[in-house]
Enzyme design. Structure first.
Site, PDB file in Angstrom:
ATOM      1  N   GLY A  12       0.821  -1.205   0.000  1.00 44.43           N
ATOM      2  CA  GLY A  12       0.000   0.000   0.000  1.00 44.43           C
ATOM      3  C   GLY A  12       0.852   1.250   0.000  1.00 44.43           C
ATOM      4  N   ASP A  13       0.187   2.380  -0.179  1.00 43.56           N
ATOM      5  CA  ASP A  13       0.869   3.682  -0.199  1.00 43.56           C
ATOM      6  C   ASP A  13       1.909   3.761  -1.307  1.00 43.56           C
ATOM      7  OD1 ASP A  13      -0.569   4.338   2.193  1.00 43.56           O
ATOM      8  OD2 ASP A  13       0.847   3.057   3.257  1.00 43.56           O
ATOM      9  N   LYS A  16      -0.757   5.130  -5.664  1.00 46.82           N
ATOM     10  CA  LYS A  16      -1.792   4.744  -6.634  1.00 46.82           C
ATOM     11  C   LYS A  16      -2.640   5.948  -7.019  1.00 46.82           C
ATOM     12  CE  LYS A  16      -3.504   1.556  -3.947  1.00 46.82           C
ATOM     13  NZ  LYS A  16      -2.472   1.418  -2.921  1.00 46.82           N
ATOM     14  N   GLY A  40      -6.077   5.768   1.897  1.00 41.48           N
ATOM     15  CA  GLY A  40      -5.814   7.209   1.839  1.00 41.48           C
ATOM     16  C   GLY A  40      -5.001   7.535   0.608  1.00 41.48           C
ATOM     17  N   HIS A  41      -5.591   8.254  -0.318  1.00 43.29           N
ATOM     18  CA  HIS A  41      -4.885   8.649  -1.535  1.00 43.29           C
ATOM     19  C   HIS A  41      -4.632  10.141  -1.481  1.00 43.29           C
ATOM     20  CE1 HIS A  41      -6.666   5.265  -4.249  1.00 43.29           C
ATOM     21  NE2 HIS A  41      -5.704   4.854  -3.452  1.00 43.29           N
ATOM     22  N   GLN A 223      -5.482  -0.203  -0.892  1.00 41.28           N
ATOM     23  CA  GLN A 223      -4.536  -1.134  -0.248  1.00 41.28           C
ATOM     24  C   GLN A 223      -3.692  -1.835  -1.328  1.00 41.28           C
ATOM     25  OE1 GLN A 223      -8.033  -1.467   1.111  1.00 41.28           O
ATOM     26  NE2 GLN A 223      -7.423   0.205   2.404  1.00 41.28           N
TER      27      GLN A 223
END
Ligand code: IMP
Length: 427
Positions: A12-13, A16, A40-41, A223
């Site tokens: 993740g992170d 994206k 969280g984007h 994710q």
């Protein structure tokens, strides 16, 4: 190409949001298919940062249909806060559609998440405490409340009453936590329901109709592969299926309708929460990467664990999601380093293993086998063509692609939309 899935290839992170935002510009429909507001984007548009949690990144463009599919868990309070925050910044949210089949996340899920994490003690998962796991638990236990129920006051009242009785028993008797009162929760959620009503739709038909008409649909993963309930580093995972297959179940489209799968890979590795991480850097280099990359959680603010890029993970992600192309992000964060390492295998009990082990006991004992690359020590943020990247940077990326067995498609060299190298048009 009319249907593309974008997934996270690590923990993740990966950035994206930036890749999805870029592709969203060309799409007619942007769909979230799993997870909830644990994601969280951050998307930067004209130097303005937008932090998105439940809303698909397409919301930042006018005229895109944005869908929260059946596989998403919807916290009404959180989504309304996000919608209102966007409206205050002049963003039109009227094209949002929430699946009638999506699950509703309620305050007791959040409290249960907190209580279960505390009770796990040394076995804690390090969840975001947003209630995501307990909401999916109820879905699988077939006692969840869906958006279609929330839209029906009688149905919702009955289901809430039934569930709350059981949840209060669990919270009070097992965890010694505070119970909830039924009437205030009912009143509050019926009010939320009316605010959400204009957005609710049967998104399964909406999406299949859009695909049949040849519209461009972008499935936005939240994710990532190693947080996948089935394929990740279980139990240190989230409770849904972020891999490409999750897009089919979480949005109600058949696999034959998917044209391309893009895996987003950060140029180094980060992880939040607990669990083994073979290439983690416990030295000053880890701090250097964390500071350079501002690696602190969007949702929780937690410092992220940082380490070298692990090509074995990317290869694994390539297999479980059938990746067609890689989108590399944050290459510029490595611009100042003297040398950079890439993990191409693991050493375990004196033998080299190339597969990602299922056993966390094994994973916590493996030693990464590194190949070392010279740093390029050049600012890459102004580069717009792949051939203009420093040779050392290309060597690093090409070796990653070779080990992973997936071609390079996009390289991102900065947070802004224009700081992107496109090697392959995706749609
Ligand atoms: P949960 O999804 O809140 O249950 O958390 C389970 C695990 O997934 C924890 O290790 C979280 O830190 C991690 N996680 C959940 N969402 C994200 C995300 O968007 N980025 C990175 N890690 C995440």
């Amino acid at each position: 190409m009319s249907a593309i899935i974008v997934i996270g290839s690590q923990w993740g992170d990966e950035g994206k949001g930036k890749v999805v935002d870029y592709l969203a510009e060309q799409a007619n429909v942007v769909v979230r298919y799993s997870g909830g507001n644990n994601a969280g984007h951050t998307v930067v548009v004209k130097d303005e940062a937008y932090k998105l949690q439940l809303l698909p990144s397409g919301i930042l463009y006018k005229g895109k249909t944005c869908v929260l599919g059946n596989g998403v868990v919807i916290d009404p309070e959180a989504i309304l806060k996000e919608i209102n925050g966007m409206k205050e910044r002049g963003i039109d949210t009227s094209s949002l559609r929430i699946s009638t089949r999506a699950q509703v996340l309620l305050p007791y899920h959040r409290r249960q998440d907190e209580a279960e994490e505390t009770a796990r003690g040394e076995f804690k998962i390090g969840t975001t405490k947003r209630g995501i796991g307990p909401c999916y638990m109820d879905k699988v236990a077939r006692c969840g409340i869906r958006i279609v129920d929330l839209m029906d006051p009688e149905e919702f009242a009955a289901k809430l009453k039934h569930n709350l009785t059981a949840k209060n028993e669990l919270l009070v008797k097992l965890y010694g936590a505070e119970p909830f009162e039924y009437e205030p929760m009912l009143k509050q959620y019926l009010a939320f329901a009316e605010q959400l009503r204009p957005y609710v739709a049967d998104t399964t038909y909406l999406l299949n109709d859009a695909l049949d008409k040849g519209e461009k649909v972008l499935f936005e993963g939240a994710q990532a592969t190693l947080l996948d309930l089935d394929h990740g580093t279980y139990p240190y995972v989230t409770s849904s299926n972020p891999i490409a297959g999750g897009a089919c179940t979480g949005a109600g489209v058949g696999p034959g309708k998917i044209d391309k799968v893009v895996g987003v890979v950060k140029a180094y590795t980060t992880r939040v929460g607990e669990g083994p991480f073979p290439t983690e850097l416990h030295c000053a280099m880890g701090d250097t990467i964390r500071e350079a990359g501002h690696e602190f959680g969007t949702v929780t603010g937690r410092p992220r664990r940082c380490g070298w890029l692990d090509a074995c993970i990317v290869k694994y992600a390539g297999q479980v999601s059938g990746l067609d192309a890689l989108a590399i992000t944050r290459l510029d964060i490595l611009d100042g380093l003297d040398s950079i390492k890439l993990c191409v295998g693991y050493l375990y009990n004196g033998e080299i293993i190339k597969e990602y082990p299922a056993s966390l006991k094994v994973l916590s004992k493996v030693e990464p086998v590194y190949e070392e690359f010279a740093g390029w020590k050049t600012d890459t943020t102004k580069v717009r063509r792949y051939e203009d990247l420093p040779a050392a940077a290309r060597a690093y990326l090409e070796r990653l692609s070779e080990v992973a067995g997936v071609r390079l498609g996009i390289v991102s060299v900065g947070p802004n939309r224009e700081e992107t190298i496109i090697m392959e048009e995706m749609f």
